[in-house]
Design an enzyme around this catalytic site. Structure first.
Site, short mmCIF file in Angstrom:
data_model
loop_
_atom_site.label_atom_id
_atom_site.label_comp_id
_atom_site.label_asym_id
_atom_site.label_seq_id
_atom_site.Cartn_x
_atom_site.Cartn_y
_atom_site.Cartn_z
CE LYS A 23 -3.42 -0.07 3.00
NZ LYS A 23 -4.80 -0.11 2.56
NE ARG A 93 -6.37 3.90 4.73
CZ ARG A 93 -7.62 3.81 4.29
NH1 ARG A 93 -8.13 2.65 3.99
NH2 ARG A 93 -8.34 4.89 4.13
N GLY A 102 -6.17 -11.02 6.12
CA GLY A 102 -6.41 -11.45 7.50
C GLY A 102 -5.88 -10.47 8.51
CG MET A 104 -6.95 -5.97 5.27
SD MET A 104 -6.23 -4.62 4.39
CE MET A 104 -7.68 -3.64 4.12
NE ARG A 337 -5.63 -4.60 -3.18
CZ ARG A 337 -6.05 -5.01 -1.99
NH1 ARG A 337 -5.19 -5.26 -1.05
NH2 ARG A 337 -7.33 -5.18 -1.76
CG HIS A 455 -5.33 -48.94 -12.20
ND1 HIS A 455 -6.69 -48.81 -12.21
CD2 HIS A 455 -4.97 -49.31 -13.46
CE1 HIS A 455 -7.14 -49.11 -13.42
NE2 HIS A 455 -6.11 -49.42 -14.19
NE ARG A 561 1.83 -45.83 -17.14
CZ ARG A 561 1.83 -44.54 -16.74
NH1 ARG A 561 1.02 -43.67 -17.31
NH2 ARG A 561 2.61 -44.16 -15.75
NE ARG A 617 5.27 -49.11 -19.77
CZ ARG A 617 4.82 -48.68 -18.61
NH1 ARG A 617 5.59 -47.94 -17.84
NH2 ARG A 617 3.60 -48.97 -18.20
CD GLU A 746 10.27 -48.46 -15.22
OE1 GLU A 746 9.36 -47.79 -14.74
OE2 GLU A 746 10.07 -49.33 -16.09
CB SER A 765 11.55 -42.29 -21.05
OG SER A 765 10.61 -41.47 -20.41
N GLY A 767 11.39 -43.38 -15.56
CA GLY A 767 10.12 -43.75 -14.95
C GLY A 767 10.24 -43.45 -13.47
CB THR A 768 10.09 -40.26 -11.62
OG1 THR A 768 8.88 -39.87 -12.26
CG2 THR A 768 11.27 -39.57 -12.25
CG ASN A 769 5.25 -43.00 -11.57
OD1 ASN A 769 5.41 -41.86 -11.18
ND2 ASN A 769 4.43 -43.32 -12.57
CG ASP A 770 8.11 -48.80 -11.33
OD1 ASP A 770 7.66 -49.36 -10.31
OD2 ASP A 770 7.57 -48.88 -12.44
CB CYS A 832 7.29 -40.96 -19.15
SG CYS A 832 8.06 -42.55 -18.83
CE1 TYR A 852 9.86 -37.59 -23.59
CE2 TYR A 852 12.03 -37.59 -24.63
CZ TYR A 852 10.92 -38.28 -24.14
OH TYR A 852 10.88 -39.65 -24.19
C1 PEP Z 1 7.15 -44.99 -13.97
O1 PEP Z 1 7.47 -45.98 -13.33
O2 PEP Z 1 7.44 -43.83 -13.63
C2 PEP Z 1 6.35 -45.12 -15.20
C3 PEP Z 1 6.14 -44.09 -15.98
O3 PEP Z 1 5.81 -46.33 -15.46
P1 PEP Z 1 4.53 -46.93 -14.72
O4 PEP Z 1 3.94 -45.85 -13.89
O5 PEP Z 1 3.63 -47.41 -15.76
O6 PEP Z 1 5.15 -48.02 -13.91
MG MG Z 2 7.29 -47.94 -14.22
#
Ligand code: PEP
Ligand code: MG
Length: 871
Positions: A23, A93, A102, A104, A337, A455, A561, A617, A746, A765, A767-770, A832, A852
């Site tokens: 302000k 003020r 919160g 004022m 503002r 899933h 997939r 895949r 992965e 690529s 697979g950061t989940n696994d 991915c 990517y």
């Molecule tokens: C992973 O593991 O990050 C992946 C992309 O494969 P999925 O989730 O199908 O195991």
């Molecule tokens: Mg995987």
């Protein structure tokens, strides 16, 4: 020596919001622009921090500085604070760097006392006005400085009005306010055991201290926590000459935006109240009028306001939120503002500002928070409605959106209900490929188990369907068709509302607004693409998802997939037959049937992609996931394959694994049954050849990706077989096509030996989940049970399945990227896993040098925007 503790409006600028607060810095800027801003000064955030550090003791030096600035205000206004004839009155003020609704704290009309109120009466010839101002000061000062409950004053005002038979404040006369002032002063005495301070300098010091202290009140602290604002900023205090909107019907006060903050529509949008002071507009006691009404009431003031707001918008290069007061047809600006706005408005305003030549495309991109994309694409509940909504349970915000509907506990029931025209919410313990038909027809999906990569979460995100996963507090009884949480049991058909953006499930039907602003999004995404330095692809395999992905700006498919293509009754049945096959011959019939299904899908995919990148895949999950679970399904399969129920159950038992996620899945399936991958690869190559043959100038380069590779040997062995399969097709068809065979990263071992795998892989690529599952040793399906506790106990800052764990998983990724790029800089590396769609993680992924990212279609635009914003 004191530095930077008090700064006159004429000395500051908009760049000084750290020191002067939002302000204060804008009041200084407007003063510099010679706009009609009542004179004043700002006590800086440094002064506030010093006060808090000195155990809330106001230093003599600061008091002196304030006094000197008041004196210079007195010179400019030719009025004196506390003067019995022509008193200077000021507002006090708060104003921190970031707007904090919160906190004022505002006090108006400071400087009034039993003596100066007479002077004000004399000067204005209006006792009604003067005493109205005085009672307002008592009320605000009582509340902000002395902590007297506002209602104590309001109750007395209501009581007084009803005694007099008045309907509204307007009917109050001078002597009424006078009487009320006496009543208010008594409240003061009663609560604080002290009289209301008559010395204006004492009033001022107490008010400034109260605003300083308000930095640490509970609501301010909570607001800062919620909005990630640092506690160490402090608040500034603005002291400004009062102008009066409550000075009769030629006066008023209001708030206006230079464009519509809800829709982004061009043109002034706001409201005002005649004969009122600032807080009347906010307090909702009287209904304000739309700003357009001002045009007929005070045309010249309206015109001046239009001119000034236009000027401010141009100067700040953004939509402004302006507070103004009119005193006797004289316009004053009290605040400006950048206006807070909805996602739709944010996009629209940015586009307009570029079109009007006020900002560049690159600037527009920097202004949009990637999380706003979600609000633009997915429905959101109406905020007002959520306030009173009853929460049933909470879980993980797995896929954004808002939906209401009747609950069903099996895919079959959900499908039936949807066919009857019902809006359906599917609630399951967890979902499996078999539930797909129920999931497709559902407005939202809720699971009691599983995490952000379960899933349900992955499939729902892919389809853009709202999903809350891992609601551990819900006990789902699929047999009795009921769900219990917090002692409340809901039955099939009951209505709930699901907020996938926050992970909350409410009871009952809550209205929501659709988010379907594709056009706005497309414009911004296209601009962002021009700035983005790494690519964004999508995780998608169904025609609908691929179309969505392309529409939302994906440059291709980074992960299809193929197991998702085996969903659906007919296909899963062939899959089961294949799994049951006991000999090579028996294997071939269902495999050939599956190949036809796959070819059909791949043809569609290549046609839709029209030459864009496509990474497919090969089959990943353990085979037991495709086997029947219920007695009815087992019997059906036994009948259809001329086997006994016992035989089927035996096969199910054989395939049972203690640790399926670490078991017979991914490339390991292909090591024991190579025919599956050979069939898939043949389907990919044959359909690519067919589509390429039809489309002139169409170059299709299928990228075939093998999951779960951990060693060079595995990769080499599989690759050789698959290359062989492909070569055979080429010679049979007398046709060739370029293709690539790569792998996912992965398995931690794959990251650590990536340079060796690179000898036999064309691309990678992550697979950061696994990879997260295997690095932490946290099961991606079960970690929901304990991650919350880890976060509560501050053992984990965030869920590593939602935001990349930079320190651990990230370190492995860095090693892999360095090794691969060292071996061959031209090898492309993607990501991915689910973090590929998370803006926070994307910033890190970009830094470590991936080429990517690939994410679910609905996350594509936010990903592009995030990348464009990171230089
Ligand atoms: C992973 O593991 O990050 C992946 C992309 O494969 P999925 O989730 O199908 O195991
Ligand atoms: Mg995987």
């Amino acid at each position: 020596m004191l530095v930077n503790y008090v700064i006159d409006f004429s000395e500051g600028s908009k760049e000084q919001s750290d020191l002067l607060g939002g302000k204060g810095s804008n009041l200084a800027e407007m003063t510099k622009l010679k706009l009609p801003v009542p004179t004043g000064f700002t006590i800086t955030t440094e002064a506030c921090l010093d006060y808090l550090k000195q155990k809330e003791q106001m230093s003599d030096e600061l008091n002196l500085e304030i006094r000197q600035h008041i004196e210079s205000m007195e010179k400019r206004t030719k009025k004196r604070l506390g003067d019995a004839v022509d008193p200077l009155l000021v507002s006090v003020r708060s104003g921190s760097k970031f707007s904090m609704p919160g906190m004022m704290d505002t006090i108006l009309n400071l400087g009034l006392n039993d003596e100066t109120v007479l002077g004000l009466t004399q000067k204005t010839g209006d006792a009604r006005f003067a005493y109205d101002c005085y009672r307002r000061l008592l009320q605000m000062f009582g509340d902000v400085v002395c902590g007297i409950d506002k209602n104590r004053f309001e109750e007395q005002l209501d009581f007084y009005k009803s005694k007099k038979g008045y309907q509204s404040d307007i009917e109050m006369q001078a002597e009424d306010w006078q009487e009320l002032v006496a009543v208010y002063k008594n409240i003061f005495l009663e609560v604080t055991h002290q009289a209301f301070p008559q010395d204006p300098y004492e009033q001022l010091q107490l008010a400034v201290e109260a605003v300083f202290r308000s930095w640490n009140n509970r609501r301010a602290i909570t607001y800062r926590r919620l909005h990630d604002i640092s506690d160490s900023l402090g608040t500034a205090v603005n002291i400004q000459e009062m102008v009066f909107g409550n000075f009769g019907l030629d006066s008023g006060t209001g708030v206006a935006f230079t464009r519509n903050p809800a829709t982004g529509e061009k043109g002034i949008f706001g409201e005002f109240l005649l004969n009122a002071q600032g807080e009347d507009v906010v307090a909702g006691i009287r209904t304000p009028q739309p700003i357009s009404k001002l045009e007929s009431l005070m045309p010249e003031v309206y015109q001046e306001f239009l001119t000034l707001s236009h000027l401010l918008e141009r100067h700040y290069k953004d939509m402004q939120d302006i507070e103004f007061t009119i005193e006797n047809r004289q316009l004053y600006l009290l605040q400006t503002r950048n206006g807070k706005r909805t996602a739709k408005s944010a996009f629209k305003v940015c586009i307009q500002l570029v079109e009007e030549g006020i900002i560049s495309k690159a600037e527009a991109i920097q202004r949009i928070n990637p999380t706003m994309v979600t609000q633009l694409l997915h429905p959101v509940f109406e905020l007002d409605q959520l306030k009173n909504a009853e929460v049933f349970a909470t879980g993980l915000p797995a896929s954004p959106g808002a939906a209401s509907g009747n609950i069903y506990f099996t895919a079959e029931r959900a499908k039936q209900a949807s066919e009857q025209g019902e809006k359906v919410i599917l609630i399951r313990q967890e979902t499996s490929p078999e539930d797909i038909e129920g999931m497709v027809v559902s407005e939202a999906i809720v699971t009691s188990r599983g995490g952000m990569t379960s899933h349900a979460a992955v499939v729902a995100r892919g389809m853009g369907v709202c999903c809350v996963a891992g609601c551990e507090e819900i006990y789902v009884d699929e047999f009795l068709e009921q769900a219990t949480a917090g002692g409340i049991t809901l039955h099939q058909g009951d209505v709930v509302s699901v907020d996938g953006t926050t992970g909350t499930i409410y009871r009952g039907d809550i209205p929501y607004v659709e988010g379907d602003e594709w056009q706005l999004l497309e414009t911004i995404t296209n601009w962002a693409k021009e700035e983005a330095t790494i690519g964004v692809k999508a995780n998608a395999e169904t025609p609908a998802d691929i179309k969505t992905a392309l529409k939302l700006g994906a440059e291709g498919i980074g992960l299809a997939r193929t197991e998702h293509m085996f969903f659906g009754e007919e296909r899963i049945f062939e899959m089961r037959k294949m799994i049951l096959a006991e000999s090579e011959d028996a294997l071939m019939a269902p495999l050939n049937q599956l190949k036809e299904f796959q070819k059909e899908d791949f043809r569609t995919m290549f046609t839709l992609l029209n030459g864009k990148a496509c990474t497919i895949r090969l089959l990943d999950p353990p085979l037991h996931e495709f086997l029947p679970q219920t007695e009815a399904e087992i019997t059906h399969l036994a009948d259809a394959t001329q086997r006994t129920v016992g035989e089927i159950k035996h096969r199910i038992e054989e395939l049972h694994e203690q640790n399926p996620m670490l078991g017979h899945r991914g490339c390991r399936l292909a090591v024991t049954t190579p025919q599956i991958y050979e069939m898939q690869v043949a389907a990919i190559i044959e359909s690519a050849l067919e589509v390429a043959q039809k489309g002139k100038d169409l170059t299709i380069i299928p990228e075939i990706m093998i999951p779960l590779i951990g060693s060079q040997e595995e990769m080499r062995w599989l690759r050789e077989r698959l290359d062989q399969t492909i070569q055979t097709i080429f010679s049979e068809k007398n046709q060739v096509i370029s293709y690539k065979i790569g792998t996912m990263l992965e398995i931690p071992r794959a990251c650590l030996t990536a340079e060796k795998i690179a000898e036999v892989a064309d691309f990678f690529s992550f697979g950061t989940n696994d990879l997260t599952q295997l690095t932490y040793g946290f099961s991606r399906d079960d970690s929901g049970k304990f991650i919350g506790a880890y976060q509560q106990k501050q053992l984990l800052k965030e869920d590593p399945f939602q935001h990349i764990d930079e320190e651990g998983v990230g370190a492995l990724m860095r090693i892999a990227v360095d090794k691969i790029k060292h071996f061959d800089p031209s090898i492309k590396i993607g990501v991915c896993g689910e973090v590929g769609g998370d803006p926070q993680s994307i910033r890190f992924l970009k830094k470590i040098g991936v080429d990517y990212i690939s994410c679910s279609p609905y996350r594509v635009p936010a990903a592009i925007l995030t990348i464009a914003q990171e230089k």
